[in-house]
Motif scaffolding. Sequence first.
Motif, PDB file in Angstrom:
ATOM      1  N   ARG A   1      12.102  -4.856   7.919  1.00 27.52           N
ATOM      2  CA  ARG A   1      10.943  -5.678   7.537  1.00 27.52           C
ATOM      3  C   ARG A   1       9.643  -4.895   7.671  1.00 27.52           C
ATOM      4  NH1 ARG A   1      13.851  -9.490  10.777  1.00 27.52           N
ATOM      5  NH2 ARG A   1      12.309  -9.258  12.440  1.00 27.52           N
ATOM      6  N   GLU A   2       9.576  -4.063   8.693  1.00 29.21           N
ATOM      7  CA  GLU A   2       8.383  -3.225   8.865  1.00 29.21           C
ATOM      8  C   GLU A   2       8.262  -2.213   7.720  1.00 29.21           C
ATOM      9  OE1 GLU A   2       4.890  -2.332  10.883  1.00 29.21           O
ATOM     10  OE2 GLU A   2       6.361  -3.877  11.378  1.00 29.21           O
ATOM     11  N   LEU A   3       9.377  -1.688   7.254  1.00 25.96           N
ATOM     12  CA  LEU A   3       9.360  -0.744   6.137  1.00 25.96           C
ATOM     13  C   LEU A   3       8.885  -1.426   4.856  1.00 25.96           C
ATOM     14  CD1 LEU A   3      10.040   2.019   4.895  1.00 25.96           C
ATOM     15  CD2 LEU A   3      12.405   1.212   4.643  1.00 25.96           C
ATOM     16  N   ILE A   4       9.349  -2.649   4.622  1.00 22.13           N
ATOM     17  CA  ILE A   4       8.918  -3.384   3.422  1.00 22.13           C
ATOM     18  C   ILE A   4       7.418  -3.661   3.481  1.00 22.13           C
ATOM     19  CG2 ILE A   4       9.137  -5.587   2.226  1.00 22.13           C
ATOM     20  CD1 ILE A   4      12.073  -5.621   3.013  1.00 22.13           C
ATOM     21  N   TRP A   5       6.931  -4.087   4.640  1.00 20.02           N
ATOM     22  CA  TRP A   5       5.490  -4.352   4.774  1.00 20.02           C
ATOM     23  C   TRP A   5       4.677  -3.079   4.575  1.00 20.02           C
ATOM     24  CZ3 TRP A   5       1.923  -2.386   8.247  1.00 20.02           C
ATOM     25  CH2 TRP A   5       0.676  -3.006   8.259  1.00 20.02           C
ATOM     26  N   LYS A   6       5.155  -1.962   5.088  1.00 13.21           N
ATOM     27  CA  LYS A   6       4.427  -0.700   4.959  1.00 13.21           C
ATOM     28  C   LYS A   6       4.336  -0.266   3.501  1.00 13.21           C
ATOM     29  CE  LYS A   6       4.734   4.165   6.392  1.00 13.21           C
ATOM     30  NZ  LYS A   6       4.976   4.658   5.016  1.00 13.21           N
ATOM     31  N   LYS A   7       5.427  -0.397   2.746  1.00 14.18           N
ATOM     32  CA  LYS A   7       5.414   0.023   1.354  1.00 14.18           C
ATOM     33  C   LYS A   7       4.471  -0.833   0.517  1.00 14.18           C
ATOM     34  CE  LYS A   7       9.928   2.249   0.855  1.00 14.18           C
ATOM     35  NZ  LYS A   7       9.364   3.443   0.186  1.00 14.18           N
ATOM     36  N   VAL A   8       4.391  -2.120   0.813  1.00  8.44           N
ATOM     37  CA  VAL A   8       3.562  -3.007  -0.006  1.00  8.44           C
ATOM     38  C   VAL A   8       2.094  -2.953   0.423  1.00  8.44           C
ATOM     39  CG1 VAL A   8       3.187  -5.422  -0.677  1.00  8.44           C
ATOM     40  CG2 VAL A   8       5.501  -4.527  -0.514  1.00  8.44           C
ATOM     41  N   MET A   9       1.831  -3.039   1.721  1.00  4.76           N
ATOM     42  CA  MET A   9       0.456  -3.176   2.192  1.00  4.76           C
ATOM     43  C   MET A   9      -0.241  -1.840   2.419  1.00  4.76           C
ATOM     44  SD  MET A   9       0.209  -6.378   2.069  1.00  4.76           S
ATOM     45  CE  MET A   9      -1.457  -6.464   2.731  1.00  4.76           C
ATOM     46  N   GLN A  10       0.482  -0.833   2.848  1.00  9.55           N
ATOM     47  CA  GLN A  10      -0.152   0.460   3.138  1.00  9.55           C
ATOM     48  C   GLN A  10      -0.002   1.447   1.985  1.00  9.55           C
ATOM     49  OE1 GLN A  10       1.278   1.939   6.905  1.00  9.55           O
ATOM     50  NE2 GLN A  10       0.238   0.347   8.092  1.00  9.55           N
ATOM     51  N   ASP A  11       1.199   1.542   1.430  1.00 12.70           N
ATOM     52  CA  ASP A  11       1.413   2.497   0.341  1.00 12.70           C
ATOM     53  C   ASP A  11       0.952   1.958  -1.011  1.00 12.70           C
ATOM     54  OD1 ASP A  11       2.503   3.984   2.347  1.00 12.70           O
ATOM     55  OD2 ASP A  11       4.589   3.643   1.752  1.00 12.70           O
ATOM     56  N   GLY A  12       0.719   0.653  -1.101  1.00  8.67           N
ATOM     57  CA  GLY A  12       0.211   0.081  -2.348  1.00  8.67           C
ATOM     58  C   GLY A  12       1.244  -0.071  -3.443  1.00  8.67           C
ATOM     59  N   GLU A  13       2.516  -0.073  -3.116  1.00 13.48           N
ATOM     60  CA  GLU A  13       3.544  -0.261  -4.136  1.00 13.48           C
ATOM     61  C   GLU A  13       3.641  -1.741  -4.514  1.00 13.48           C
ATOM     62  OE1 GLU A  13       7.269   1.485  -3.218  1.00 13.48           O
ATOM     63  OE2 GLU A  13       6.401   3.250  -2.234  1.00 13.48           O
ATOM     64  N   THR A  14       4.103  -1.994  -5.722  1.00 14.55           N
ATOM     65  CA  THR A  14       4.234  -3.367  -6.183  1.00 14.55           C
ATOM     66  C   THR A  14       5.462  -4.027  -5.567  1.00 14.55           C
ATOM     67  OG1 THR A  14       5.507  -2.660  -8.116  1.00 14.55           O
ATOM     68  CG2 THR A  14       3.116  -2.803  -8.371  1.00 14.55           C
ATOM     69  N   VAL A  15       5.468  -5.349  -5.577  1.00 14.01           N
ATOM     70  CA  VAL A  15       6.589  -6.096  -5.005  1.00 14.01           C
ATOM     71  C   VAL A  15       7.869  -5.840  -5.808  1.00 14.01           C
ATOM     72  CG1 VAL A  15       7.446  -8.410  -4.469  1.00 14.01           C
ATOM     73  CG2 VAL A  15       5.055  -7.847  -4.061  1.00 14.01           C
ATOM     74  N   LYS A  16       7.739  -5.756  -7.119  1.00 14.04           N
ATOM     75  CA  LYS A  16       8.912  -5.496  -7.952  1.00 14.04           C
ATOM     76  C   LYS A  16       9.479  -4.101  -7.694  1.00 14.04           C
ATOM     77  CE  LYS A  16       8.340  -8.601 -11.880  1.00 14.04           C
ATOM     78  NZ  LYS A  16       8.285  -8.682 -13.358  1.00 14.04           N
TER      79      LYS A  16
ATOM     80  N   LEU B   1       5.036 -13.035   6.353  1.00 10.44           N
ATOM     81  CA  LEU B   1       5.317 -13.244   7.775  1.00 10.44           C
ATOM     82  C   LEU B   1       4.859 -12.049   8.618  1.00 10.44           C
ATOM     83  CD1 LEU B   1       8.856 -14.880   7.590  1.00 10.44           C
ATOM     84  CD2 LEU B   1       6.669 -15.989   8.035  1.00 10.44           C
ATOM     85  N   LYS B   2       4.963 -10.855   8.071  1.00 10.97           N
ATOM     86  CA  LYS B   2       4.475  -9.689   8.793  1.00 10.97           C
ATOM     87  C   LYS B   2       2.957  -9.728   8.940  1.00 10.97           C
ATOM     88  CE  LYS B   2       7.595  -7.002  10.422  1.00 10.97           C
ATOM     89  NZ  LYS B   2       7.576  -6.590  11.859  1.00 10.97           N
ATOM     90  N   GLU B   3       2.265 -10.244   7.947  1.00 14.20           N
ATOM     91  CA  GLU B   3       0.816 -10.401   8.052  1.00 14.20           C
ATOM     92  C   GLU B   3       0.459 -11.395   9.152  1.00 14.20           C
ATOM     93  OE1 GLU B   3      -2.024  -9.070   6.361  1.00 14.20           O
ATOM     94  OE2 GLU B   3      -0.506  -7.513   6.077  1.00 14.20           O
ATOM     95  N   VAL B   4       1.218 -12.474   9.252  1.00 16.25           N
ATOM     96  CA  VAL B   4       0.988 -13.443  10.330  1.00 16.25           C
ATOM     97  C   VAL B   4       1.253 -12.798  11.687  1.00 16.25           C
ATOM     98  CG1 VAL B   4       1.765 -15.627  11.311  1.00 16.25           C
ATOM     99  CG2 VAL B   4       1.508 -15.402   8.845  1.00 16.25           C
ATOM    100  N   GLU B   5       2.330 -12.007  11.767  1.00 15.14           N
ATOM    101  CA  GLU B   5       2.646 -11.328  13.027  1.00 15.14           C
ATOM    102  C   GLU B   5       1.541 -10.349  13.429  1.00 15.14           C
ATOM    103  OE1 GLU B   5       5.979  -8.189  14.742  1.00 15.14           O
ATOM    104  OE2 GLU B   5       6.437  -9.430  12.997  1.00 15.14           O
TER     105      GLU B   5
END
Length: 338
Positions: free
Chosen positions: A114-129, A148-152
């Motif tokens: 879950r941390e890897l998914i959040w990092k790719k979307v929020m930090q690396d700027g990759e799209t959800v798709k 949920l990671k943003e809430v955490e």
Amino acid sequence: MPPHISYPRTVQSVLTRLILPPGSTRCAPQPCAQPQAKAGFSTTPSRPRSSKSRRAFRIWIQTHGTVFRRHTPGSTNYIQSKEDRWRSDSRNKNRPFPLNPQFISEPVLHDKSRELIWKKVMQDGETVKAVSAELGVDIRRVAAVVRLKEVEKDWIAKGKKLATPYEKAVLSMIPIYTMKEGQQNRPFEPINELHVHPYTMKQIFWPTSESRHFTRADAAEAFNSKLLSADERVPHPELIQMEKEILQGRSLWDASERFKQAAMESERKVAHKQLAKAALEEKYTRRVNSKRFEFRFKQINSESVGPKGRARNVVGWRYGVPSYDRTKGAVKIPTSVP
């Protein structure tokens, strides 16, 4: 009339009869002894009762079920049937119910995944798709993980405590899935499944020429003129286009880059559409702020209810319509075939 039975005027209570001598049944001429004011209840504890099922469970947990008292960290330790218990290869199968072998306990994402998914979307700027296609996780799950990671992260910034020990205890008893960054991971779940549309649930006979190239778009139009084809209704239509380009001779790296660009353009159009919808909604909404609440008023037309009075964009549509199943004189048998 039934015969009248006369009762004695003096009725002896149970307590009075208990304090009388064994041979006497009536009071002597002298005054009878006064009954006790309080009953002498016994202080002996009652015998504990247990049902047959509880006794059988206690016997099982002390004999065959002893191995299930403590689970081995990293394994599920689910209850197995007698046949599977003696097989070494089926000890840790993800089947928690012996009487329902068709039910399989699916793995869940580990916190590192879950941390890897959040990092790719929020930090690396990759799209959800793009993240969904790369890691093999459904689009909806990727979006939920990011939220949920943003809430955490917000709770940690505010100093709120997290239930980390509980999370570790639960993850140690269920199957988990861990992803490794920079490596090719096996897909976590199907990401391009096509949900069954209600228009496709009916059986039709559509005559067509044998020499005609009948495509998925033609099949969708045969079911309904407004129904999109299967290639357009899947969550990742860009993946289909990428596979077509690879079959035409384009390199894998070039096709993947074109897929990322197409996914980014698709998400940009969806975001622009949502912003335009929110702006239109805000344009026709009047807000009145008070000390405690914010009231929102909107102009509506109660007469525009559609041709059948059940339009989905009118006031009160979510409350349903009355049922006429028990109305007398109404024709309830279908008079036409759709």
